[in-house]
Design a protein around this motif. Structure first.
Motif, PDB file in Angstrom:
ATOM      1  N   SER A  52      65.412  -3.835  47.850  1.00 21.02           N
ATOM      2  CA  SER A  52      64.402  -3.588  48.885  1.00 21.02           C
ATOM      3  C   SER A  52      64.427  -2.116  49.277  1.00 21.02           C
ATOM      4  O   SER A  52      65.486  -1.521  49.424  1.00 21.02           O
ATOM      5  CB  SER A  52      64.695  -4.454  50.116  1.00 21.02           C
ATOM      6  OG  SER A  52      63.842  -4.094  51.182  1.00 21.02           O
ATOM      7  N   GLU A  53      63.234  -1.552  49.434  1.00 21.65           N
ATOM      8  CA  GLU A  53      63.127  -0.170  49.891  1.00 21.65           C
ATOM      9  C   GLU A  53      62.947  -0.077  51.404  1.00 21.65           C
ATOM     10  O   GLU A  53      62.945   1.020  51.959  1.00 21.65           O
ATOM     11  CB  GLU A  53      61.939   0.518  49.202  1.00 21.65           C
ATOM     12  CG  GLU A  53      62.078   0.606  47.692  1.00 21.65           C
ATOM     13  CD  GLU A  53      60.911   1.344  47.066  1.00 21.65           C
ATOM     14  OE1 GLU A  53      60.739   2.544  47.352  1.00 21.65           O
ATOM     15  OE2 GLU A  53      60.154   0.712  46.295  1.00 21.65           O
ATOM     16  N   LEU A  54      62.822  -1.252  52.038  1.00 20.13           N
ATOM     17  CA  LEU A  54      62.594  -1.280  53.486  1.00 20.13           C
ATOM     18  C   LEU A  54      63.572  -2.234  54.156  1.00 20.13           C
ATOM     19  O   LEU A  54      63.953  -3.258  53.565  1.00 20.13           O
ATOM     20  CB  LEU A  54      61.160  -1.742  53.787  1.00 20.13           C
ATOM     21  CG  LEU A  54      60.012  -0.933  53.172  1.00 20.13           C
ATOM     22  CD1 LEU A  54      58.699  -1.648  53.419  1.00 20.13           C
ATOM     23  CD2 LEU A  54      59.980   0.469  53.750  1.00 20.13           C
ATOM     24  N   ASN A  58      55.509  -8.272  57.154  1.00 18.82           N
ATOM     25  CA  ASN A  58      54.721  -7.047  57.270  1.00 18.82           C
ATOM     26  C   ASN A  58      53.666  -7.142  58.368  1.00 18.82           C
ATOM     27  O   ASN A  58      52.661  -6.414  58.355  1.00 18.82           O
ATOM     28  CB  ASN A  58      54.050  -6.702  55.945  1.00 18.82           C
ATOM     29  CG  ASN A  58      53.143  -7.820  55.447  1.00 18.82           C
ATOM     30  OD1 ASN A  58      52.921  -8.816  56.141  1.00 18.82           O
ATOM     31  ND2 ASN A  58      52.618  -7.657  54.245  1.00 18.82           N
ATOM     32  N   VAL A 101      50.794   2.172  51.107  1.00 17.39           N
ATOM     33  CA  VAL A 101      51.948   2.291  50.219  1.00 17.39           C
ATOM     34  C   VAL A 101      53.148   1.543  50.804  1.00 17.39           C
ATOM     35  O   VAL A 101      53.866   0.831  50.096  1.00 17.39           O
ATOM     36  CB  VAL A 101      52.285   3.770  49.967  1.00 17.39           C
ATOM     37  CG1 VAL A 101      53.609   3.896  49.210  1.00 17.39           C
ATOM     38  CG2 VAL A 101      51.174   4.450  49.183  1.00 17.39           C
ATOM     39  N   THR A 102      53.349   1.695  52.111  1.00 14.55           N
ATOM     40  CA  THR A 102      54.454   0.998  52.759  1.00 14.55           C
ATOM     41  C   THR A 102      54.245  -0.513  52.718  1.00 14.55           C
ATOM     42  O   THR A 102      55.187  -1.284  52.495  1.00 14.55           O
ATOM     43  CB  THR A 102      54.593   1.467  54.214  1.00 14.55           C
ATOM     44  OG1 THR A 102      54.755   2.885  54.249  1.00 14.55           O
ATOM     45  CG2 THR A 102      55.773   0.811  54.900  1.00 14.55           C
ATOM     46  N   LYS A 149      55.247  -2.049  49.470  1.00 15.39           N
ATOM     47  CA  LYS A 149      56.689  -2.200  49.284  1.00 15.39           C
ATOM     48  C   LYS A 149      57.227  -3.490  49.882  1.00 15.39           C
ATOM     49  O   LYS A 149      58.363  -3.877  49.597  1.00 15.39           O
ATOM     50  CB  LYS A 149      57.417  -1.000  49.885  1.00 15.39           C
ATOM     51  CG  LYS A 149      57.146   0.304  49.147  1.00 15.39           C
ATOM     52  CD  LYS A 149      57.879   1.468  49.790  1.00 15.39           C
ATOM     53  CE  LYS A 149      57.606   2.773  49.034  1.00 15.39           C
ATOM     54  NZ  LYS A 149      58.299   3.924  49.643  1.00 15.39           N
ATOM     55  N   THR A 150      56.434  -4.140  50.735  1.00 13.89           N
ATOM     56  CA  THR A 150      56.871  -5.425  51.298  1.00 13.89           C
ATOM     57  C   THR A 150      56.614  -6.576  50.332  1.00 13.89           C
ATOM     58  O   THR A 150      57.033  -7.700  50.596  1.00 13.89           O
ATOM     59  CB  THR A 150      56.154  -5.699  52.625  1.00 13.89           C
ATOM     60  OG1 THR A 150      54.744  -5.844  52.390  1.00 13.89           O
ATOM     61  CG2 THR A 150      56.390  -4.575  53.611  1.00 13.89           C
ATOM     62  N   ILE A 178      57.492  -7.323  46.605  1.00 12.01           N
ATOM     63  CA  ILE A 178      58.286  -6.831  45.477  1.00 12.01           C
ATOM     64  C   ILE A 178      57.866  -7.572  44.213  1.00 12.01           C
ATOM     65  O   ILE A 178      57.911  -8.804  44.156  1.00 12.01           O
ATOM     66  CB  ILE A 178      59.789  -7.015  45.747  1.00 12.01           C
ATOM     67  CG1 ILE A 178      60.182  -6.259  47.025  1.00 12.01           C
ATOM     68  CG2 ILE A 178      60.614  -6.531  44.563  1.00 12.01           C
ATOM     69  CD1 ILE A 178      61.613  -6.466  47.437  1.00 12.01           C
ATOM     70  N   VAL A 198      68.016  -1.375  53.293  1.00  9.53           N
ATOM     71  CA  VAL A 198      67.568  -0.576  52.162  1.00  9.53           C
ATOM     72  C   VAL A 198      68.608  -0.648  51.045  1.00  9.53           C
ATOM     73  O   VAL A 198      69.816  -0.557  51.288  1.00  9.53           O
ATOM     74  CB  VAL A 198      67.319   0.875  52.605  1.00  9.53           C
ATOM     75  CG1 VAL A 198      66.942   1.739  51.412  1.00  9.53           C
ATOM     76  CG2 VAL A 198      66.232   0.930  53.670  1.00  9.53           C
TER      77      VAL A 198
END
Length: 361
Positions: A83-85, A111, A168-169, A172-173, A175, A196
């Motif tokens: 995960s990036e978030l 999100n 974009v954010t 990222k939610t 995947i 993260v």
């Protein structure tokens, strides 16, 4: 000795003389036959001259120079899904070990707050567009100054950039699979809050596998790019083929070996990443190698000798050997095609000794 006496009867005397003659001939014949049989037996018992040996005729044979080493199988592609978030997992769409396609949704994260922010920006964008259009019409009639229009235009572009950034954010939610492959074990569950770089699962593409192996530096130029190499694995008895695709730029200074990578197709996904591969590397092949039985070699302080046969006599010849096999050895120098070497009874032989073959191969 019994004396034959003849009577006065002529017929009787003739009969007795005939009987005596045939008796003498029969006894003489038996004695001669016994003598001939004794001579024949004595002749058969006498062995042929020469020391009995086994021989091997030297002929060219195909010799393959191979190097056996151990390599490691690597997947064509592999990556940890992270995960990036820092978000909460709300949905998992795949199961452990599932096969997935590129772009397929794997995990969905909360999100709701991001969607609310996006809606807010869209409303601000509408107002900024109206303001920019109005000022553009007025500036054409020179009703406003250029600075006012520039400010409105910039505000609109800033809002559009903020919307793109938020989209974009939001992406990222959700995947998705970066490539087609197989999912490993899933390490999270819906409702879990992840940080993260938390590893959610692992994905591998093993439609083909990479075979990494190290060869000694002396073979660095022998294994060429594009060559086909054979290998096996412990899980089955099938022999696989891998094509060399790349070599490391230099030799490892610690091990003095060169890393080489080959690629093998993986039908049925039977080959697994991490397996050890027993490589049989084909270095070169010689179609005219002179091979003899290793039993023919006589070790000395200066190398090896062999006995060769010339006119039923042996000569001691020094030879240079090459690659050894299970029961044969390559002769580099000293022998010619068609020579006959002795492979047995070597301890009884001396140079120029007479021999006879018990067997010849």
């Amino acid at each position: 000795m019994q004396t034959l006496r003849f009577t006065r009867n002529p017929a009787s005397n003739l009969l007795l003389a005939a009987l005596a003659y045939f008796s003498i001939m029969f006894i003489g014949g038996c004695a001669a036959h016994a003598e001939d049989k004794s001579v024949a037996t004595a002749s058969a018992a006498k062995p042929a001259p020469g020391i009995p040996v086994d021989g091997n005729i030297v002929k060219p044979a195909v010799l393959k120079d191979e190097l056996e080493i151990t390599g490691t199988l690597e997947p064509n592609q592999q990556v940890d899904i992270v995960s990036e978030l820092p978000r909460k997992i709300v949905r998992i769409t795949v199961k452990d070990g599932a096969s997935v396609q590129k772009g397929q949704l794997l995990f969905e994260m909360d999100n709701a707050d991001l969607l609310a922010q996006l809606e807010k920006l869209h409303q601000q964008e509408k107002l900024a567009k109206l303001n920019e259009e109005r000022l553009r019409d007025l500036i054409q009639h020179e009703a406003v100054v250029q600075q006012d229009y520039d400010q409105a235009f910039t505000n609109l572009k800033v809002l559009e950039a903020q919307i793109v950034e938020l989209q974009v954010t939001l992406a990222k939610t959700r995947i998705r699979a970066p490539f087609s492959g197989n999912i490993g074990i899933i390490h999270v569950y819906p409702g879990a809050v992840v940080s993260v770089n938390t590893v959610l699962t692992h994905i591998e593409d093993n439609s083909q596998v990479k075979v990494d192996f190290h060869v000694p530096e002396k073979y660095a130029q022998t294994i060429s790019t594009g060559s086909l190499q054979k290998f096996t694995v412990a899980s089955d008895t099938k022999q696989y083929t891998a094509k060399v695709v790349a070599k490391e730029s230099g030799v490892d200074q610690n091990t003095r070996t060169l890393l080489i990578r080959a690629v093998s197709q993986n039908p049925g996904r039977k080959l697994l990443a991490g397996q050890s591969a027993r490589m049989q590397l084909a270095l070169h092949a010689d179609a005219d190698a002179l091979m003899v039985s290793s039993q023919a070699l006589i070790p000395t302080s200066r190398g090896y000798n062999v006995y060769i046969v010339k006119n039923e006599h042996v000569q001691l010849i020094p030879v240079d050997i090459g690659q050894r096999g299970a029961s044969t050895v390559e002769i580099l120098h000293g022998l010619n095609n068609g020579d006959t070497v002795v492979t047995s009874n070597l301890l009884r032989l001396t140079p120029d000794a007479q021999i006879r073959f018990a067997s010849l191969k």
